[in-house]
Write an enzyme that holds these catalytic residues in place. Sequence first.
Site, mmCIF file in Angstrom:
data_model
loop_
_atom_site.group_PDB
_atom_site.id
_atom_site.type_symbol
_atom_site.label_atom_id
_atom_site.label_comp_id
_atom_site.label_asym_id
_atom_site.label_seq_id
_atom_site.Cartn_x
_atom_site.Cartn_y
_atom_site.Cartn_z
ATOM 1 N N GLU A 103 0.849 -1.196 0.000
ATOM 2 C CA GLU A 103 0.000 0.000 0.000
ATOM 3 C C GLU A 103 0.886 1.248 0.000
ATOM 4 O O GLU A 103 1.988 1.241 0.555
ATOM 5 C CB GLU A 103 -0.912 -0.060 1.238
ATOM 6 N N ASP A 107 -3.359 5.554 6.283
ATOM 7 C CA ASP A 107 -3.850 6.832 6.798
ATOM 8 C C ASP A 107 -4.800 6.509 7.967
ATOM 9 O O ASP A 107 -4.359 6.321 9.091
ATOM 10 C CB ASP A 107 -4.534 7.548 5.625
#
Length: 183
Positions: A103, A107
């Site tokens: 990835e 977040d």
Amino acid sequence: MHKEISHDIDHVLFTEDEIAERCYEMAKEIEKDYIEKGSIPLVVGLLKGSVPFMSELIKYFSQPIEIDFMSVSSYEGTESLGQVKIDKDLDLFSKGKEVLIIEDIVDTGRTVSEVKKFLEDRGAREVKIAALLDKPDRRKVDIEADYTGFTIPNEFVVGYGLDYNQLYRNLPYIGVLKEEVYR
Ligand code: IMP
């Protein structure tokens, strides 16, 4: 005439060389873990943000790996929406395999956490996560990448696969956009 996208960058956080060096280190660390287990990982990139990171990372693996891609959507503008939809599934079977999700950034953590759950439910033997960037201040889900390139503060970044409204993914470095670009 189009203006150069680099003109929209306020400052660079990580240069192309710094990213390449960190990817090399990460690949060696990851590879060691799989060599010790004697397994061939299925390396799964999450489209589209992971593409530059994944291509840099996998070229430093000297052991066999399988690669595949998934596309999930959870994100628009500068906020994560918190719902993950599978837009493109894997081509290869993940059942019984040791999967490494690639990835661009963790977040809120929702995307990788949902994809991890999805692959575990499908019968992967193990699911690990490698992320180029980590923004721990924004976390909403209790999840950490197993391998992280760089930890960054709560700042919106672009480049090296990361976009703002689908642009800037092709910048060879990671930077922060000028405020005027958001206006
Ligand atoms: P999460 O589900 O909130 O962890 O979001 C992950 C996705 O949000 C990433 O794959 C990115 O597409 C996007 N994202 C989060 N922060 C940034 C950023 O600073 N710049 C660009 N995209 C971001």
